[in-house]
Write a protein that holds these residues in place. Structure first.
Motif, mmCIF file in Angstrom:
data_model
loop_
_atom_site.group_PDB
_atom_site.id
_atom_site.type_symbol
_atom_site.label_atom_id
_atom_site.label_comp_id
_atom_site.label_asym_id
_atom_site.label_seq_id
_atom_site.Cartn_x
_atom_site.Cartn_y
_atom_site.Cartn_z
ATOM 1 N N LEU A 13 -89.099 -39.262 62.736
ATOM 2 C CA LEU A 13 -90.231 -39.152 64.523
ATOM 3 C C LEU A 13 -87.981 -40.158 65.484
ATOM 4 C CD1 LEU A 13 -91.395 -39.323 66.186
ATOM 5 C CD2 LEU A 13 -92.038 -41.417 66.195
ATOM 6 N N HIS A 14 -87.255 -41.112 65.229
ATOM 7 C CA HIS A 14 -86.685 -40.918 65.458
ATOM 8 C C HIS A 14 -85.379 -40.145 65.762
ATOM 9 C CE1 HIS A 14 -83.624 -43.750 67.540
ATOM 10 N NE2 HIS A 14 -83.148 -43.520 66.673
ATOM 11 N N ARG A 15 -85.292 -39.846 64.618
ATOM 12 C CA ARG A 15 -84.386 -38.258 64.996
ATOM 13 C C ARG A 15 -84.621 -37.665 65.954
ATOM 14 N NH1 ARG A 15 -83.390 -41.195 59.999
ATOM 15 N NH2 ARG A 15 -84.934 -40.451 58.617
ATOM 16 N N PHE A 16 -85.789 -37.131 65.049
ATOM 17 C CA PHE A 16 -86.177 -35.914 66.527
ATOM 18 C C PHE A 16 -86.614 -36.224 67.586
ATOM 19 C CE2 PHE A 16 -89.943 -34.263 68.804
ATOM 20 C CZ PHE A 16 -89.186 -32.396 68.580
ATOM 21 N N ARG A 17 -86.732 -37.671 68.007
ATOM 22 C CA ARG A 17 -86.944 -38.251 69.157
ATOM 23 C C ARG A 17 -85.352 -37.918 70.107
ATOM 24 N NH1 ARG A 17 -90.560 -42.909 70.445
ATOM 25 N NH2 ARG A 17 -90.356 -42.809 72.481
ATOM 26 N N LYS A 18 -84.228 -37.945 69.812
ATOM 27 C CA LYS A 18 -82.875 -38.186 69.703
ATOM 28 C C LYS A 18 -82.490 -36.835 70.259
ATOM 29 C CE LYS A 18 -78.608 -40.757 68.484
ATOM 30 N NZ LYS A 18 -77.604 -41.448 67.686
ATOM 31 N N GLU A 19 -83.086 -36.047 68.796
ATOM 32 C CA GLU A 19 -82.214 -34.571 69.396
ATOM 33 C C GLU A 19 -83.376 -33.817 70.353
ATOM 34 O OE1 GLU A 19 -81.108 -30.857 66.651
ATOM 35 O OE2 GLU A 19 -81.829 -32.912 65.813
ATOM 36 N N PHE A 20 -84.703 -33.724 70.245
ATOM 37 C CA PHE A 20 -85.276 -33.526 71.555
ATOM 38 C C PHE A 20 -85.374 -34.522 72.317
ATOM 39 C CE2 PHE A 20 -84.857 -31.055 67.431
ATOM 40 C CZ PHE A 20 -84.702 -29.635 68.080
ATOM 41 N N PRO A 21 -85.192 -35.199 73.672
ATOM 42 C CA PRO A 21 -85.665 -36.140 74.214
ATOM 43 C C PRO A 21 -86.555 -35.510 75.540
ATOM 44 C CG PRO A 21 -83.582 -35.567 75.116
ATOM 45 C CD PRO A 21 -84.012 -35.070 74.238
ATOM 46 N N GLU A 22 -86.198 -34.279 75.496
ATOM 47 C CA GLU A 22 -87.379 -33.485 76.841
ATOM 48 C C GLU A 22 -88.642 -33.012 75.794
ATOM 49 O OE1 GLU A 22 -85.567 -30.452 73.505
ATOM 50 O OE2 GLU A 22 -84.578 -32.399 74.954
ATOM 51 N N ILE A 23 -88.407 -33.193 74.333
ATOM 52 C CA ILE A 23 -90.416 -33.454 73.945
ATOM 53 C C ILE A 23 -91.031 -34.177 74.125
ATOM 54 C CG2 ILE A 23 -91.114 -32.301 72.059
ATOM 55 C CD1 ILE A 23 -89.975 -29.861 73.355
ATOM 56 N N GLY A 24 -92.467 -34.718 74.477
ATOM 57 C CA GLY A 24 -92.710 -35.461 74.850
ATOM 58 C C GLY A 24 -94.668 -35.760 74.035
#
Length: 322
Positions: A202-213
């Motif tokens: 999840l952390h890696r996804f949020r870092k790569e896609f910060p615009e997805i909430g």
């Protein structure tokens, strides 16, 4: 960030959702395993139990519907409205071969003209909000770009994208570059679903896609029903997860399933389904996993589980689950 629990047939029923909510940080939104209406009925007895208001108190629950017939979808919506629901989710993501062969779930994506007629009818007449859970297509992810143009014609509450095609099932890696492009084209708010097995994922996804909430978590939250307790958030204090919480969660499910199901055999089958996932929290679990898979008696099952919790410590961090 908003967190959703993915619907998983046979696993994330209302008893599982109730226990998860009691023992761990609740999800922001729950989805029921799909309701499959037909010409004769909207819901069978099992499906109706999933959506009864008394089984879903204290949490936002969205019923998911699997059909390619607009009239069946609309009848189900009206019945759900009478139960107090204001939103439903259309399943266009199920990759099952038998489902897809009937042009339902992800199989509906293979006939875009029929899909467009269906969406036209349901958005014209439905009085509830409608979200869509979708895959990228049948065989080629490029199929999705004409499909998203269809979605963009309608006021979707949100678009949940699992970036695999139907033929992928749950193999191969999610196609993140296609997801990125698709999310940029969607007029509806986008939620991501796919292979978020650990808090690290999840952390890696949020870092790569910060615009997805918004993210939907499936197998990772079945292995570890306290998944959200393991996520450090600035606005959430005192989180964490203990072996005692996990044991309490298990014991409640065992008790609730025992009241719901008839016969020891059915109860053991249900708990074995859960342990197929949850056993992965325990290091060196192969011996216990084999015993649980073969167990035939409830007394023996209880002994194995008690010994597992006494002798082993679950690991709630970066375990590779799949």
């Amino acid at each position: 960030m908003r967190y959703y629990l993915a619907p998983m047939e046979g696993i994330t029923g209302y008893l599982f959702r109730q226990a998860q909510q009691e023992f761990f940080r609740p999800m922001d939104q729950y989805f029921t395993p799909f309701l499959a209406p037909n010409q004769n009925r909207c819901m069978n007895t099992r499906e109706r139990k999933e959506v009864l208001p008394e089984h879903n108190r204290g949490k936002k629950t969205v019923p998911q519907i699997l059909t390619n017939r607009a009239e069946d979808f609309l009848r189900t919506c009206w019945e759900l409205q009478e139960l107090g629901y204001s939103e439903v989710n259309l399943n266009l993501g199920c990759p099952s071969g038998t489902v897809a062969a009937k042009k339902r779930g992800a199989g509906f994506l293979g006939v875009p003209e029929e899909l467009q007629r269906f969406l036209e009818q349901i958005f014209d007449k439905a009085e509830v909000k409608i979200s869509v859970k979708t895959r990228l297509g049948i065989e080629d992810p490029e199929e999705f770009f004409p499909i998203i143009k269809i979605y963009n014609q309608y006021p979707l509450e949100e678009l949940i994208i699992h970036p695999r095609v139907q033929k992928d099932f749950y193999k191969k890696k999610p196609r993140l570059e296609v997801f990125r492009e698709a999310a940029g084209q969607s007029r509806a708010p986008v939620c991501y679903n796919g292979d978020l097995f650990t808090p690290g994922d999840l952390h890696r996804f949020r870092k790569e896609f910060p615009e997805i909430g918004r993210v939907m978590i499936g197998r990772g939250a079945i292995v570890n029903p306290g998944f959200l307790n393991c996520i450090p958030e600035e606005n959430v204090k005192g989180l964490g997860i203990t072996k005692e919480q996990l044991k309490g969660f298990h014991d409640r499910l065992l008790s609730d399933y025992g009241k719901e199901l008839s016969g020891e055999k059915n109860l053991l089958f249900k708990m074995k389904e859960l342990w197929y996932y949850m056993i992965r929290l325990f290091p060196d679990h192969e011996k216990e996993g084999k015993k649980l898979k073969k167990v035939q008696h409830l007394w023996e099952y209880r002994e194995i589980v008690e010994r597992l919790f006494q002798e082993k410590e679950p690991v709630f961090g970066e375990t590779l689950f799949f």
